[in-house]
Each structure stands twice: as C-alpha cells, then as structure tokens.
Scaffold this active site. Structure first.
Site, short mmCIF file in Angstrom:
data_model
loop_
_atom_site.label_atom_id
_atom_site.label_comp_id
_atom_site.label_asym_id
_atom_site.label_seq_id
_atom_site.Cartn_x
_atom_site.Cartn_y
_atom_site.Cartn_z
CE1 TYR A 44 5.40 6.56 -4.91
CE2 TYR A 44 3.78 7.35 -3.36
CZ TYR A 44 5.09 7.25 -3.77
OH TYR A 44 6.07 7.83 -3.04
CD GLU A 45 2.36 -0.11 -11.62
OE1 GLU A 45 1.94 -1.09 -12.21
OE2 GLU A 45 3.57 0.12 -11.48
#
Length: 108
Positions: A44-45
């Site tokens: 995930y960013e």
C-alpha cells in the site's frame, strides 16, 4: 535498480525499533499475526516524510534506496490510524473496539 539485497532483515529490524509496540505487543501469536499481516499489506502507498524523520519531499528516492526508510514508511502506515479507520496495529493487538455504527455496517 535490482531489489536483491535491498530488503534486509537488519533494515526491517532497524525500522521496526522506531515504533514502540510494533511486533512486540501481546503474546507470541498476536506478535506473529501482526508482523505477518503487516508484511502482507506493505504494497500500500504511504505518506510518511515528517513522521519518519526523512525529507522524502526533497529526496523521494530515499524510499527506494534506503531499506530502513522504506520499511519505516510502511510501518508508519501500519501503526497510524487513517481517516475513519483504526491502525492495523490497534486492530491486530485488540486495542480497537468497533463503534455501534461500525458493528451495524459489518466492520468488526
């Protein structure tokens, strides 16, 4: 750049030690579950420049060239509540309790 040798166990441990409670809260099963779940979501960013003590705005390549900074960004995301959701850490260690609205919506 090849990722071979970039993500080291030492880099992970150095980053993990920067966050009190990460992978150290609860019994063995809870600690293992937290680390396993964390590793499963690391794609995930994250946005973690100030929180991790690195100037990623000026030098965004640090996240790709410094293993400790890379792990720190992911652990920050794991440990920090986002908007209206609790941190994954709090959920895993049993610190989070869903609200009545959350229970009604199936977020337990």
């Amino acid at each position: 750049m090849s990722d071979k040798g970039f993500y080291t166990y030492k880099g992970f441990l150095d980053a993990a030690r920067s966050f009190d409670g990460f992978g150290t809260t609860g019994d063995d099963a809870i600690r293992k579950r937290e680390i396993a779940a964390f590793l499963a979501q690391t794609s995930y960013e994250t946005r973690a420049s100030e929180a991790i003590g690195a100037d990623l705005l000026t030098n965004p390549d640090l996240g790709a060239t410094d293993a400790t900074i890379s792990f720190k960004t992911a652990i920050w995301f794991w440990m920090t509540p986002q908007g209206n959701k609790p941190s994954s850490h709090d959920v895993i260690i049993g610190k989070w309790t869903p609200s009545a609205e959350g229970i009604e919506a199936g977020r337990v």
